[in-house]
Design a protein around this motif. Structure first.
Motif, PDB file in Angstrom:
ATOM      1  N   ILE A  23     -27.902  21.516 -66.807  1.00 52.73           N
ATOM      2  CA  ILE A  23     -28.949  21.835 -67.783  1.00 52.73           C
ATOM      3  C   ILE A  23     -29.777  20.580 -68.025  1.00 52.73           C
ATOM      4  O   ILE A  23     -29.234  19.500 -68.260  1.00 52.73           O
ATOM      5  CB  ILE A  23     -28.354  22.312 -69.128  1.00 52.73           C
ATOM      6  CG1 ILE A  23     -27.477  23.548 -68.939  1.00 52.73           C
ATOM      7  CG2 ILE A  23     -29.467  22.575 -70.140  1.00 52.73           C
ATOM      8  CD1 ILE A  23     -28.234  24.818 -68.563  1.00 52.73           C
ATOM      9  N   LEU A  24     -31.100  20.726 -67.971  1.00 56.62           N
ATOM     10  CA  LEU A  24     -32.004  19.603 -68.199  1.00 56.62           C
ATOM     11  C   LEU A  24     -33.031  20.013 -69.246  1.00 56.62           C
ATOM     12  O   LEU A  24     -33.830  20.916 -69.023  1.00 56.62           O
ATOM     13  CB  LEU A  24     -32.713  19.227 -66.892  1.00 56.62           C
ATOM     14  CG  LEU A  24     -33.849  18.206 -66.999  1.00 56.62           C
ATOM     15  CD1 LEU A  24     -33.296  16.832 -67.381  1.00 56.62           C
ATOM     16  CD2 LEU A  24     -34.626  18.127 -65.689  1.00 56.62           C
ATOM     17  N   LEU A  37     -42.396  19.521 -61.306  1.00 53.04           N
ATOM     18  CA  LEU A  37     -40.938  19.523 -61.269  1.00 53.04           C
ATOM     19  C   LEU A  37     -40.401  20.833 -60.702  1.00 53.04           C
ATOM     20  O   LEU A  37     -39.465  20.836 -59.886  1.00 53.04           O
ATOM     21  CB  LEU A  37     -40.375  19.280 -62.670  1.00 53.04           C
ATOM     22  CG  LEU A  37     -40.608  17.902 -63.270  1.00 53.04           C
ATOM     23  CD1 LEU A  37     -40.066  17.842 -64.688  1.00 53.04           C
ATOM     24  CD2 LEU A  37     -39.968  16.808 -62.419  1.00 53.04           C
ATOM     25  N   ALA A  38     -40.995  21.943 -61.132  1.00 58.22           N
ATOM     26  CA  ALA A  38     -40.533  23.249 -60.659  1.00 58.22           C
ATOM     27  C   ALA A  38     -40.679  23.380 -59.146  1.00 58.22           C
ATOM     28  O   ALA A  38     -39.798  23.907 -58.454  1.00 58.22           O
ATOM     29  CB  ALA A  38     -41.299  24.357 -61.362  1.00 58.22           C
ATOM     30  N   LYS A  39     -41.788  22.887 -58.623  1.00 60.91           N
ATOM     31  CA  LYS A  39     -42.042  22.962 -57.182  1.00 60.91           C
ATOM     32  C   LYS A  39     -41.008  22.161 -56.395  1.00 60.91           C
ATOM     33  O   LYS A  39     -40.490  22.634 -55.366  1.00 60.91           O
ATOM     34  CB  LYS A  39     -43.445  22.445 -56.882  1.00 60.91           C
ATOM     35  CG  LYS A  39     -43.788  22.395 -55.402  1.00 60.91           C
ATOM     36  CD  LYS A  39     -45.188  21.809 -55.186  1.00 60.91           C
ATOM     37  CE  LYS A  39     -45.505  21.686 -53.695  1.00 60.91           C
ATOM     38  NZ  LYS A  39     -46.856  21.093 -53.478  1.00 60.91           N
ATOM     39  N   HIS A  40     -40.683  20.965 -56.861  1.00 61.61           N
ATOM     40  CA  HIS A  40     -39.814  20.075 -56.103  1.00 61.61           C
ATOM     41  C   HIS A  40     -38.325  20.270 -56.411  1.00 61.61           C
ATOM     42  O   HIS A  40     -37.478  19.676 -55.723  1.00 61.61           O
ATOM     43  CB  HIS A  40     -40.210  18.623 -56.359  1.00 61.61           C
ATOM     44  CG  HIS A  40     -41.523  18.255 -55.757  1.00 61.61           C
ATOM     45  ND1 HIS A  40     -42.729  18.454 -56.407  1.00 61.61           N
ATOM     46  CD2 HIS A  40     -41.836  17.717 -54.547  1.00 61.61           C
ATOM     47  CE1 HIS A  40     -43.718  18.040 -55.632  1.00 61.61           C
ATOM     48  NE2 HIS A  40     -43.208  17.594 -54.501  1.00 61.61           N
ATOM     49  N   TYR A  47     -36.486  27.528 -64.702  1.00 61.12           N
ATOM     50  CA  TYR A  47     -36.736  26.957 -66.022  1.00 61.12           C
ATOM     51  C   TYR A  47     -37.258  28.016 -66.977  1.00 61.12           C
ATOM     52  O   TYR A  47     -37.746  29.069 -66.576  1.00 61.12           O
ATOM     53  CB  TYR A  47     -37.733  25.793 -65.945  1.00 61.12           C
ATOM     54  CG  TYR A  47     -39.143  26.206 -65.580  1.00 61.12           C
ATOM     55  CD1 TYR A  47     -40.076  26.512 -66.564  1.00 61.12           C
ATOM     56  CD2 TYR A  47     -39.537  26.317 -64.239  1.00 61.12           C
ATOM     57  CE1 TYR A  47     -41.366  26.900 -66.241  1.00 61.12           C
ATOM     58  CE2 TYR A  47     -40.818  26.700 -63.911  1.00 61.12           C
ATOM     59  CZ  TYR A  47     -41.730  26.993 -64.904  1.00 61.12           C
ATOM     60  OH  TYR A  47     -42.994  27.393 -64.578  1.00 61.12           O
ATOM     61  N   VAL A  48     -37.152  27.729 -68.269  1.00 64.34           N
ATOM     62  CA  VAL A  48     -37.749  28.535 -69.338  1.00 64.34           C
ATOM     63  C   VAL A  48     -38.467  27.588 -70.285  1.00 64.34           C
ATOM     64  O   VAL A  48     -38.202  26.383 -70.305  1.00 64.34           O
ATOM     65  CB  VAL A  48     -36.689  29.354 -70.114  1.00 64.34           C
ATOM     66  CG1 VAL A  48     -36.021  30.381 -69.218  1.00 64.34           C
ATOM     67  CG2 VAL A  48     -35.641  28.431 -70.747  1.00 64.34           C
ATOM     68  N   CYS A  62     -39.492  22.391 -72.153  1.00 63.70           N
ATOM     69  CA  CYS A  62     -38.852  23.277 -71.177  1.00 63.70           C
ATOM     70  C   CYS A  62     -37.381  22.931 -70.961  1.00 63.70           C
ATOM     71  O   CYS A  62     -36.948  21.796 -71.167  1.00 63.70           O
ATOM     72  CB  CYS A  62     -39.595  23.223 -69.848  1.00 63.70           C
ATOM     73  SG  CYS A  62     -41.174  24.090 -69.882  1.00 63.70           S
ATOM     74  N   ILE A  63     -36.643  23.938 -70.540  1.00 65.92           N
ATOM     75  CA  ILE A  63     -35.242  23.772 -70.173  1.00 65.92           C
ATOM     76  C   ILE A  63     -35.097  24.204 -68.718  1.00 65.92           C
ATOM     77  O   ILE A  63     -35.345  25.361 -68.377  1.00 65.92           O
ATOM     78  CB  ILE A  63     -34.315  24.631 -71.059  1.00 65.92           C
ATOM     79  CG1 ILE A  63     -34.504  24.285 -72.538  1.00 65.92           C
ATOM     80  CG2 ILE A  63     -32.851  24.443 -70.636  1.00 65.92           C
ATOM     81  CD1 ILE A  63     -33.787  25.242 -73.484  1.00 65.92           C
ATOM     82  N   PHE A  64     -34.733  23.264 -67.855  1.00 62.33           N
ATOM     83  CA  PHE A  64     -34.414  23.576 -66.469  1.00 62.33           C
ATOM     84  C   PHE A  64     -32.913  23.840 -66.368  1.00 62.33           C
ATOM     85  O   PHE A  64     -32.120  23.181 -67.039  1.00 62.33           O
ATOM     86  CB  PHE A  64     -34.801  22.416 -65.555  1.00 62.33           C
ATOM     87  CG  PHE A  64     -36.281  22.329 -65.273  1.00 62.33           C
ATOM     88  CD1 PHE A  64     -36.791  22.743 -64.053  1.00 62.33           C
ATOM     89  CD2 PHE A  64     -37.161  21.845 -66.233  1.00 62.33           C
ATOM     90  CE1 PHE A  64     -38.151  22.675 -63.789  1.00 62.33           C
ATOM     91  CE2 PHE A  64     -38.528  21.764 -65.986  1.00 62.33           C
ATOM     92  CZ  PHE A  64     -39.026  22.183 -64.757  1.00 62.33           C
TER      93      PHE A  64
END
Length: 283
Positions: A23-24, A37-40, A47-48, A62-64
């Motif tokens: 969890i990030l 970040l989402a792409k890489h 994420y949400v 956001c929470i990844f």
């Protein structure tokens, strides 16, 4: 300017991959930053918390999460103002603040659900910080009443803009939450990694945690009311947990890892804060 996102983004990405957290939680993230970040990170993370109701350059929290281990079954952007109005100031706040609240379920059996609270409280408004944390805690209590017969485990984390033992910390502790950092200090089963006196370093890294440098900066900036006027109070990032009725949480490792100049001569920091990193055992 080495503080610009265009220079920092690769370092942040590499730091995330190095630690590989399940969890990030990130704060003050803008749409382009989340998109990058989402792409890489797409092979491992979803994420949400990206809120399409606000302008592109506005801040999210956001929470990844590791999509191979968890699914997000609920998420909510809670706006921290008297009426929970989108992107509006609350109380004596300086900026519109929000919190992302999400419920995750483990993919593998035995199935477990837990709540993540990713909070960012105001950096100037004392009433806004108090009102904001009370709003968050009350919202989560009502959410649990609506969805559960027994309490799930909860992790509350983020930039609270207050140091330990101040008002916000006291409110959280009085609600039954445990401070990961404080607990690890007295738990012989918990191991400490890197740790510094302040989580906010304003792109100076561990240099400002050096006794001489910190006091020199205090002397230089105090007369001007700058960021280091009360530097010793800048341990402002926190991680708390609350046991569920069927789940006991035990911190096993706690650190404040630095991408420091001692290790990298580029002069680029991923953030003006050190991240908090924790490993927990759920029994």
């Amino acid at each position: 300017n080495k503080q610009s996102w265009v220079y920092r983004k690769e370092k942040l990405l590499n730091n995330i991959k190095l630690k590989n957290p399940d969890i990030l939680s990130i704060q003050e993230d803008t749409y382009p930053q989340v998109e990058y970040l989402a792409k890489h990170l797409s092979k491992t993370y979803s994420y949400v918390g990206l809120n399409n109701e606000i302008p592109e350059k506005s801040q999210h929290n956001c929470i990844f999460y590791n999509k191979k281990k968890f699914i997000a079954i609920y998420n909510k952007t809670l706006w921290l103002n008297e009426n929970q109005t989108v992107n509006q100031l609350g109380w004596d706040g300086w900026c519109p603040r929000s919190t992302t609240i999400a419920i995750f379920r483990t993919i593998s059996s035995p199935f477990e659900e837990f709540i993540i609270i990713n909070a960012h409280l105001d950096h100037r408004g004392k009433k806004a910080r108090i009102g904001g944390i009370q709003l968050i805690l009350n919202f989560v209590k009502e959410l649990i009443k609506e969805r559960y017969d027994t309490n799930p485990p909860i992790f509350l984390m983020g930039d609270l803009n207050e140091s330990p033992k101040q008002k916000v910390d006291n409110i959280i502790i009085n609600e039954g939450y445990t401070d990961m950092w404080a607990r690890c200090k007295i738990n012989e089963d918990c191991v400490f990694g890197e740790q510094y006196s302040s989580s906010f370093h304003y792109y100076f890294g561990s240099l400002v945690n050096n006794f001489f440098i910190r006091n020199l900066l205090h002397f230089i900036f105090y007369a001007h009311g700058g960021k280091f006027a009360e530097y010793n109070r800048y341990h402002i990032d926190h991680m708390y947990y609350l046991n569920g009725n069927r789940t006991s949480i035990q911190p096993m490792y706690a650190s404040m890892p630095s991408d420091d100049l001692f290790y990298d001569k580029s002069g680029i920091y991923a953030s003006d804060h050190f991240p908090l990193f924790g490993v927990f055992k759920l029994n």
